[in-house]
Design a protein around this motif. Structure first.
Motif, PDB file in Angstrom:
ATOM      1  N   VAL C 250      -0.899  -5.628  35.580  1.00 13.80           N
ATOM      2  CA  VAL C 250      -1.006  -6.906  34.880  1.00 13.80           C
ATOM      3  C   VAL C 250      -2.486  -7.285  34.904  1.00 13.80           C
ATOM      4  O   VAL C 250      -3.243  -6.787  35.742  1.00 13.80           O
ATOM      5  CB  VAL C 250      -0.145  -8.013  35.537  1.00 13.80           C
ATOM      6  N   ILE C 256      -2.372 -13.263  32.568  1.00 12.72           N
ATOM      7  CA  ILE C 256      -1.385 -13.126  33.653  1.00 12.72           C
ATOM      8  C   ILE C 256      -2.131 -13.220  34.972  1.00 12.72           C
ATOM      9  O   ILE C 256      -2.545 -12.226  35.556  1.00 12.72           O
ATOM     10  CB  ILE C 256      -0.576 -11.828  33.524  1.00 12.72           C
ATOM     11  N   GLN C 261       3.254 -16.448  35.796  1.00  9.60           N
ATOM     12  CA  GLN C 261       2.945 -15.796  34.515  1.00  9.60           C
ATOM     13  C   GLN C 261       3.519 -14.378  34.468  1.00  9.60           C
ATOM     14  O   GLN C 261       3.904 -13.903  33.405  1.00  9.60           O
ATOM     15  CB  GLN C 261       1.434 -15.854  34.262  1.00  9.60           C
ATOM     16  N   TYR C 265       6.180 -13.178  31.661  1.00  7.43           N
ATOM     17  CA  TYR C 265       6.002 -11.876  31.001  1.00  7.43           C
ATOM     18  C   TYR C 265       7.307 -11.069  31.066  1.00  7.43           C
ATOM     19  O   TYR C 265       7.762 -10.477  30.075  1.00  7.43           O
ATOM     20  CB  TYR C 265       4.866 -11.157  31.708  1.00  7.43           C
ATOM     21  N   ASP C 268       9.665 -12.294  28.611  1.00  9.39           N
ATOM     22  CA  ASP C 268       9.281 -11.877  27.256  1.00  9.39           C
ATOM     23  C   ASP C 268       9.647 -10.415  27.004  1.00  9.39           C
ATOM     24  O   ASP C 268       9.947 -10.027  25.880  1.00  9.39           O
ATOM     25  CB  ASP C 268       7.772 -12.062  27.069  1.00  9.39           C
TER      26      ASP C 268
ATOM     27  N   TYR D  39      -1.833 -11.666  26.355  1.00 13.26           N
ATOM     28  CA  TYR D  39      -0.751 -10.678  26.403  1.00 13.26           C
ATOM     29  C   TYR D  39       0.363 -11.004  25.405  1.00 13.26           C
ATOM     30  O   TYR D  39       1.062 -10.122  24.923  1.00 13.26           O
ATOM     31  CB  TYR D  39      -0.197 -10.534  27.828  1.00 13.26           C
ATOM     32  N   GLU D  40       0.521 -12.292  25.097  1.00 13.06           N
ATOM     33  CA  GLU D  40       1.569 -12.666  24.139  1.00 13.06           C
ATOM     34  C   GLU D  40       1.286 -12.099  22.747  1.00 13.06           C
ATOM     35  O   GLU D  40       2.218 -11.846  21.982  1.00 13.06           O
ATOM     36  CB  GLU D  40       1.714 -14.187  24.083  1.00 13.06           C
TER      37      GLU D  40
END
Lengths: 338, 338, 338, 338
Positions: C250, C256, C261, C265, C268, D39-40
Motif C-alpha cells: 500500500v 493509503i 484507509q 481500500y 473497494d 488509489y481510487e
C-alpha cells in the motif's frame, strides 16, 4: 464539634466526596474503605484519611503490600456519625442493614434504588426532606443534571412536559470496559429509567427520556425539549438559570463547543481533579419556539453529585436548616461560584 | 529583582509555562499574548496576567468582546527581559527577528528547528549550555521524554544503540483535528526526525525511531530497546532512574496499567490541570536480556516541557549557575518530588 | 470426493473460514456450531450451512427462537473429516479429546498453545509439516503477519535479529470490551509471547517483541527493525516481498496512509466482508540504514489467517502435496492476487 | 438503449452510486471524475469506468502517475445524458451552469441547498415530482432516514409533531478530520437545518431537530419522538414499517445492540462494501405511551442515499413511471430485500 464522616468505597465518587468533606469546617473524614491495595489506597494516606478495608479478610492483602489499615468497615462504623456509601451501583443494598445495626446514618448514591433510602435528594429542590433522616439517596449524575435546570424552570414558568435525549459517555476515563470503541448504542428498553428517577425529586413532572451510549469518556450531554406552561423568551430562561445554583453557562462562540473543551476549561479554572461540578448549559445553544424550549447541557458524571452529598450530610445531621445557606457554604469551599 | 517573563502564545503550553513562572520567586509574568478573544483570554485576567494581542490589528476584536488589553506584542517586548515563545510549531521563526531587534531574549519550543536558536535544552543533560544565551530551544515533549531516561542510562552504563517506537496521541484533548477517529497511522518517512532531535542534546547517541499515531488524546507511549555497553540488571537500571530527576515510576500491579490511569493518578495527586510533568516509567514493564534493555515510558505531551522552560529561563538569565539546584527549585515549586 | 469440514464456533474467524471453505472445489462445509441463537445462527441458514449447537443442552434455546438445528457438536463429529476449531482462545483445549475420540482431525487457532497440536502452521513457511497430521494449529493473526514478511527476508538475506513493536487494535469492531476508550496500554510482561510464537514456525529466529494496545478496532500495525546478515537495498527487500505470497503493498502517496484507509481500500476491492487477507506493507514506509531494515506493516486481525486454515486443511487431508499450489488455489478462490 | 450516466466526484458517495448504476440493466456508467491521482483513480480502472479529471489542468498530474484519462469533465459532458454530482457539499453549485450549458441533466446530493435544483427527492415519498426534470436533489443521508420512517407513519396514523435528536457520527471511516477524538459536540444553532430539510419532501410536517456529534465513524442514530394524530400500538407501527420500502428491523435480543453490530451484520449479508442501504429500526426499541411514539433508528451515512439516486435517474430520464416498480427494480439489483 464537627460531624464524623466515613466513606465506604474510596473510588471515583468516594475520593471526591472525601476531599470535599475535608474542605468543610463542620465535618471531617474519620475513615475511608478500599477492597484492594491499589495505588488509591496509598493516596488515602497522602490525604491523611484513615484507611479501612471493606471486610476483615481483606486486611492481609493490604499488609502484604506494606499498607497499614485501621481495621475494616465494622471498625469504621464505630468512629463515624454518618457513612457516605460510594460502593458500586447495587452494592449499597448489601450494607444498609450493617449501617442500621451500628446506628450510623448513611447516604447512598444514584446507582441504588429510591426505595433503599426512601428519600431522594437534591439540595436546591428538596433540601429539607432529608432533615434529620437516617437514610437518604443522592440521585445520579444525570438525574442531578436534569433537576438542576428543570426545577427552576418549572418554578418560574411551569413545565407541561419534557422529552430529553441523554447522550451518555461510554465509560469513565480510566475504565477498561463499558463501551464498544466505535459504536453508538441505544438503551432499547423505553422509556428509560431516567424519567422516573427525576420523579423521585419532582413527582409531578411529566418527563420521558431516550438514551444512547457513545464512545467518549468525559461528560454526558442532554438534548432537552420542554413544553412550557407560560410563554418565555430565551433571555428569560437564561435569567432563571443565572439565579439558580450550580448551573454555569458556557459559550461556543468563545471556544467552548464540546465536552472536551469544557473539561479543558475546568482544568484552567484550577478545580481539584479538573472537575466541573456545575451543570454546563450552552448559552448560545438555546431556542424558544412558541411554547417549546430547546437547550443542551453537559454533565460531568464524576463530580456533579459531590456538592449534593455535602449538603445532604448537613441536612441529615441537622447542621444547617436553610438549604440555600448550605449550598452557598459548600460552593464557596469548593470554588463553585454560585 | 525578579526576571520579567512574557509569554507569546497563551495556549496549551503557554498557559502552563505562565502558571509555572507565577509559582517561582525569582521570576514573574509581565504579559501574555492571545490572537483571539476566546475564553482563554478571560482566564488570563483571572490569573492576573496582563493581556496583549499578538498583532496590533487584533486589539479591536478584543475590545468588541469587552476584553481590555495592554497593547500588542510590540508593547509587551518593552516590559519583558525574556519571552517564552509558545506559538504553534513553525511560527516562532517569524518572531525571532522581532525579539532580537527589541533586545529581548527568547526561548522557543520543540516545534521549531534547532537552527533557529542554535542551542537545544534539557535541564539535566545540558543546563549550562544555555548560560547567558540570547536564544535557546526547549526540545519537544517526546525528545524531552527520551533524554530524561536515556541520558542517565548512557552515563551509568553506556548506550551502544537505541531503537524506539513512539506511539503518539492523535491530538490534544480539546483539539478538533489531527487524527482519524478509528485508525493507526505510521510516519512513513523513516527514520523519523525524533532521533536527530535527541542528538541535538546527545550528539554522540546512536538512535533510530519509528512512529505511529493512534486515536487517543492523553499521552504518548515510547517502546524503547537499548543495547547497553556494560551489563546491567533490571534493578540497576531502575536504580539509575530513581536518582534521575523528573522520572517517576508507575506500576501495573497497583492499578496503573495505561495512560488513562496515569492521568487519573495525576488528578489524584492534585497537580495543577491534572498535569504529569515527570516521565512515567512502568516499574513492572522492564526487561534486560543479555545486553539489551527493554522498557515502556509515557509522556504527558502538554506538560513535561514546562519545568524545562523554567530552568531554561534561569540558565539564560544567569539566575542560578548550578543546574541541579535550579531543577530542585523548579520541582519543589510545582509539586514534582524529584 | 470433497473433504467434509465442520466449524466449531461460528464467530469472527469461524464464519470467515466457513465461507472460504465454501469457495473451494475440494472441500465443503458439513456443519457449523453456535452456542446461542443470535442473528449469526440465522445467517448460517442463509449460507446453507447445517447448524449444530456446541452442547446438547443448548438445543432448546434455539428451538425457542424457532431456529432448527441438526443436533450438537457430537452429531457433527459423525459427519466431518476435519474440524476447524474457532472457539475462543483457550477453549479448544477442552475439545481436543472429543475430536480425538471421534477420530476426527482438527485445526486449532492461535489462541491455543503450540503444545495442544504439536504443529504450528504457516502455508508458505512450513506447509509440509502438517502433511497428514491429526492436529495442527494455525498461528495467530500477528504471528502470521510476522512470518509472512520475515520468512522470505530471512531466506533471501538472513536475519541476525528482529525487534518488533506491535501496536494492537483494542477490540474487534463489534466487541463491547477489551480496551479503555481513550488510553494506550503496554503489555508489561516483557518480552511478550509473540516472539516465542514466531519461533514455533521459525525456531532459529532471534526475535523480541513489545506490545501496546490502542483504542481502535480495524487492524494491528507492526513497527519492525531487522538486523540483516547480508546487505540489501530498499528495492531488494521490496522485490523479495513482491514475490512472496499474501504480502501486498500500500502507498501513503496514493492516499493509503492509515489502517482506516486500508480497510476502505479492501471494501473497494470488493472482498467478502471487506476483509484484507494479505499483510499490508507500506511501500513508501521502508528504510535500510547500514545493515538495519525498518518497515511498517498492517494486519487485518479478523481475516489474515483465513487462507492459512484452508491450506492447512489441504495439507492435513493430503489434498495437495505442493504448498505453493495450494496457496495459489486458495488465493484464486478468494480474490487474493498472489 | 440504456441511459448514459456520468459521475462527477468518484469519492465516498460517487463510487457507490457508480457501482449501483453498473448493476442496473437500463443505465450504464460512461465516465467518472477524480481531481487527484489517488488509489481510487486506479480503482475506477478496475471497475472499467472511463476516467476523467474534474478540470483540464489536472490531467498532467494523472499522466505523471501513469494513469490514463479520457479528458476532463467538459469531455464527459459530451458523453452523458445525466450527471450524478457527488462533489463535496456546496461545490455542486459551481457546476450547475456547466451542466445546463451542456444540456445534460443533473442530480445533486444533500450537501447542496434545495434551491439549487428546485426539487428534493425521495423515491417512496415523491418519485413523480422528478419526472422528466432537468435538475433534482437527493436529500441527505439523515433526511432520507427521517423520511423513510416518518412518511409511512404520517400516511397511516397522521403526525401531529416530531422531535428528533440526531446523534451524528463524527467523520466517515477513512476521514482525517471532522471530530475531536474524545468529545460530544452539540450543533448550537437551534433548531438545526434537518427539520426544514425534511420539509422539502414533506412540507406539511411539524418537525424540530437537535444534533450532537460523537467520536464514531459508522452510522448516525436518530432518537425520535412523535405525537400521533390517531392512536396506534407498537405492533401497528412495526406493521407499517414492515410494508414500507428500505426500512429493515434489527434486534438487540439477537445480538444487534449497537451500530458496530449493524455494520457487522451488513458484512455478513455480503453487501457490496459492507453497506447497509436500508434504515435500521430497532424492533425491540420502540414504545407507545398515550399518543406518543418513541423509537430509535440508525442510518448508514455512506450508502442509504445510493438507491435513491438510481430511482431519481429513472424518474428524471422517464425510464419507469411507477415509483414502486423502480424501487423494486433497484432493490432487487442491489440485494435490498424490500
Amino acid at each position: 464539634m464537627t460531624v464524623r464522616v466515613g466513606i465506604n468505597g474510596y473510588g471515583t465518587i468516594g475520593k471526591r466526596v472525601a476531599c470535599a468533606v475535608k474542605a468543610q469546617d463542620d465535618m471531617e473524614i474519620v475513615g475511608v474503605t478500599k477492597t484492594r491495595p491499589s495505588y488509591e489506597a496509598r493516596l488515602a494516606e497522602m490525604e491523611k484519611f484513615p484507611l479501612y478495608t471493606a471486610s476483615e479478610d481483606q486486611i492481609s492483602s493490604f499488609e502484604k503490600e506494606g499498607i497499614a489499615t485501621k481495621g475494616s468497615l465494622k471498625d469504621l462504623l464505630k468512629e463515624a456519625d454518618i457513612i457516605v456509601d460510594c460502593t458500586p451501583g447495587g452494592v449499597g443494598e448489601h450494607y444498609r442493614k450493617m449501617y442500621e445495626e451500628a446506628g450510623v446514618k448513611a447516604i447512598f448514591q444514584g446507582g441504588e434504588d429510591h426505595g433503599l433510602a426512601g428519600i431522594s435528594f437534591n439540595a436546591y429542590a428538596n433540601y429539607s426532606e432529608a432533615w434529620g433522616a437516617d437514610f437518604a439517596r443522592v440521585v445520579s449524575c444525570n438525574t442531578t443534571g436534569l433537576v438542576r435546570t428543570l426545577f427552576p424552570i418549572d418554578h418560574a414558568y411551569g413545565i407541561e412536559s419534557v422529552a430529553a435525549t441523554i447522550v451518555r459517555r461510554g465509560a469513565d476515563p480510566a475504565d477498561i470496559k463499558g463501551s464498544a470503541l466505535n459504536a453508538i448504542e441505544p438503551s432499547l428498553k423505553l422509556p428509560t429509567h431516567h424519567g422516573p428517577d427525576v420523579q423521585t425529586i419532582m413527582p409531578w413532572l411529566n418527563i420521558t427520556t431516550m438514551v444512547v451510549k457513545v464512545p467518549t469518556t468525559l461528560m454526558h450531554v442532554h438534548c432537552i425539549t420542554i413544553n412550557l406552561k407560560k410563554q418565555a423568551k430565551e433571555q428569560d430562561i437564561l435569567g432563571v438559570w443565572d439565579s439558580a445554583p450550580r448551573v454555569r453557562f458556557v459559550n461556543g462562540k468563545y471556544g467552548i463547543k464540546n465536552t472536551a473543551q469544557i473539561m479543558e476549561y475546568a482544568k484552567d479554572l484550577d478545580r481539584r481533579r479538573g472537575d466541573f461540578m456545575e451543570i454546563a448549559v450552552w448559552q448560545d445553544g438555546i431556542k424558544v419556539r412558541g411554547n417549546t424550549l430547546f437547550y443542551y447541557q453537559a454533565v460531568h458524571q464524576e463530580s456533579d453529585v459531590v456538592p449534593e452529598n455535602i449538603d445532604c450530610i448537613r441536612s441529615m445531621m441537622r447542621l444547617e436548616s436553610d438549604g440555600m445557606k448550605s449550598i452557598q457554604k459548600t460552593n464557596s469551599s469548593l470554588g463553585i461560584s454560585k
